[in-house]
Design an enzyme around this catalytic site. Sequence first.
Site, mmCIF file in Angstrom:
data_model
loop_
_atom_site.group_PDB
_atom_site.id
_atom_site.type_symbol
_atom_site.label_atom_id
_atom_site.label_comp_id
_atom_site.label_asym_id
_atom_site.label_seq_id
_atom_site.Cartn_x
_atom_site.Cartn_y
_atom_site.Cartn_z
ATOM 1 N N LYS A 159 0.814 -1.222 0.000
ATOM 2 C CA LYS A 159 0.000 0.000 0.000
ATOM 3 C C LYS A 159 0.850 1.277 0.000
ATOM 4 O O LYS A 159 0.433 2.302 -0.528
ATOM 5 C CB LYS A 159 -0.954 -0.012 1.187
ATOM 6 C CG LYS A 159 -2.053 -1.061 1.003
ATOM 7 C CD LYS A 159 -3.194 -0.868 1.958
ATOM 8 C CE LYS A 159 -4.414 -1.663 1.507
ATOM 9 N NZ LYS A 159 -4.290 -3.105 1.790
ATOM 10 N N GLU A 192 -9.999 6.845 3.129
ATOM 11 C CA GLU A 192 -10.812 5.832 3.802
ATOM 12 C C GLU A 192 -9.893 4.715 4.243
ATOM 13 O O GLU A 192 -8.802 4.548 3.697
ATOM 14 C CB GLU A 192 -11.852 5.268 2.830
ATOM 15 C CG GLU A 192 -11.325 4.167 1.878
ATOM 16 C CD GLU A 192 -10.278 4.619 0.864
ATOM 17 O OE1 GLU A 192 -10.162 5.840 0.630
ATOM 18 O OE2 GLU A 192 -9.560 3.757 0.314
ATOM 19 N N SER A 210 1.798 -9.779 -0.961
ATOM 20 C CA SER A 210 1.437 -8.369 -0.858
ATOM 21 C C SER A 210 1.733 -7.752 0.497
ATOM 22 O O SER A 210 1.924 -6.545 0.597
ATOM 23 C CB SER A 210 -0.046 -8.196 -1.207
ATOM 24 O OG SER A 210 -0.838 -9.082 -0.442
HETATM 25 C C1 LIG Z 1 -5.155 -4.113 1.377
HETATM 26 C C2 LIG Z 1 -4.412 -5.363 1.085
HETATM 27 C C3 LIG Z 1 -4.757 -6.211 0.002
HETATM 28 C C4 LIG Z 1 -5.963 -5.983 -0.856
HETATM 29 O O1 LIG Z 1 -5.989 -4.789 -1.566
HETATM 30 P P1 LIG Z 1 -5.740 -4.716 -3.125
HETATM 31 O O2 LIG Z 1 -6.114 -3.331 -3.476
HETATM 32 O O3 LIG Z 1 -6.626 -5.755 -3.768
HETATM 33 O O4 LIG Z 1 -4.329 -5.013 -3.346
HETATM 34 C C5 LIG Z 1 -3.976 -7.314 -0.239
HETATM 35 N N1 LIG Z 1 -2.910 -7.611 0.549
HETATM 36 C C6 LIG Z 1 -2.559 -6.838 1.595
HETATM 37 C C7 LIG Z 1 -1.384 -7.227 2.417
HETATM 38 C C8 LIG Z 1 -3.291 -5.693 1.904
HETATM 39 O O5 LIG Z 1 -2.928 -4.928 2.954
#
Ligand SMILES: *Cc1c(COP(=O)(O)O)cnc(C)c1O
Length: 392
Positions: free
Chosen positions: A84, A106, A373
């Site tokens: 993020k 948000e 992610s």
């Molecule tokens: C917020 C988040 C997601 C999901 O958000 P996307 O916009 O679909 O990427 C996925 N993995 C992690 C670790 C997150 O914090």
Amino acid sequence: MKKGYFGDFGGCFVPELLMPPLLEVEEAMQKIMPTAQFRAELDDLLHSYAGRETPLTLCPNLSQKLGFTLRLKREDLLHTGAHKINNTLGQALLAKYMGKSALVAETGAGQHGVATAAAAARLGLQCTIFMGADDVTRQASNVCRMRLLGAKVHPVHSGTRTLKDAINEALRFWIRSQESTHYCFGTAAGPHPFPTLVREFQSVLGQETRKQMLAATGRLPDAVVAAVGGGSNAIGMFAPFIHDPEVRLVGVEAAGTGEAGCYNSAPLNLGTDGVLHGNFTKLLQTADGQIEPSHSVSAGLDYPGVGPEHAYLHATGRAEYGMANDAQALNAFQVLCHTEGILPALESSHALAYVLEHPQAFPAGGEVVVNLSGRGDKDMDIVRHALSLEDL
Ligand SMILES: *Cc1c(COP(=O)(O)O)cnc(C)c1O
């Protein structure tokens, strides 16, 4: 393609009062983002503040079990713990170049709120975060982090008191404060130009993966796999490979408990066409168009809509979208801990779960990249509870 559309999906379905700030963002995207000065300043922030580039880690133990080579793109190693920060640093810097003094955002689970608050503090911007009242209670430690980073956190008591209501409230706040404030939207959804803006800032992770794969193997991967909530980490991974037909693009949605008719977070697989948060996309709704509550064990995937570019890639077949349920994600979480010594976020565990559950869907001896992610430290309470590891 029509401006702001991905095939039939996307667009800009907002009250007239939101058009001026959205057009201002679109103009900044075209005039500021391509300049060498902006690029250099953002690259430096991503490198020296956020920790890019992130490694592409070979998983020797899992690869042996699976029969193909598994590599993880390590967004979990970034500052604030997930991809993020790529987006929030980009938007915060853009806001500064636009002459803004404040950000509004948000947040659902609080991860985007923390990443926004950190970027705002670093760049000297005020920060206001809207968060559903139920989420404020559930995610108390992230609320604490945001406040320590200098953000004002406003609980939202309307609707289901979760993410979708926080977005509505943040958009209302933006109408009132657009002179001074940029809306730092958290995923590749929302009205045009946000799906494109967020994709551009997240594409760095696919660009690095491409370069790192070529350096390590001399070829592109057979498949890249990413969890899909709103869709920002997945589209950031997919975008640099879209014109390479030999690379399969695999998104993974959250199936919830996996029981028939259960609440889930899988609008591409289980939803229907409609408008949510300013764009035409796939979403979870009743026959008469009421948004349905979503559910996933992973708070970051818990959203009833999805970015419009994914709806388009799904419709054209360029990307495939599978599902993983809560139990499969919790299993994948444990497998990665045990076999490779990495604690993944529960969101990322869904992407890994799809690969573990369907190894036959990937070529023997091939190359598969899963986007990790985020890191799992934030999920310890949920994992401890779900696995009944009370003595952990
Ligand atoms: C917020 C988040 C997601 C999901 O958000 P996307 O916009 O679909 O990427 C996925 N993995 C992690 C670790 C997150 O914090």
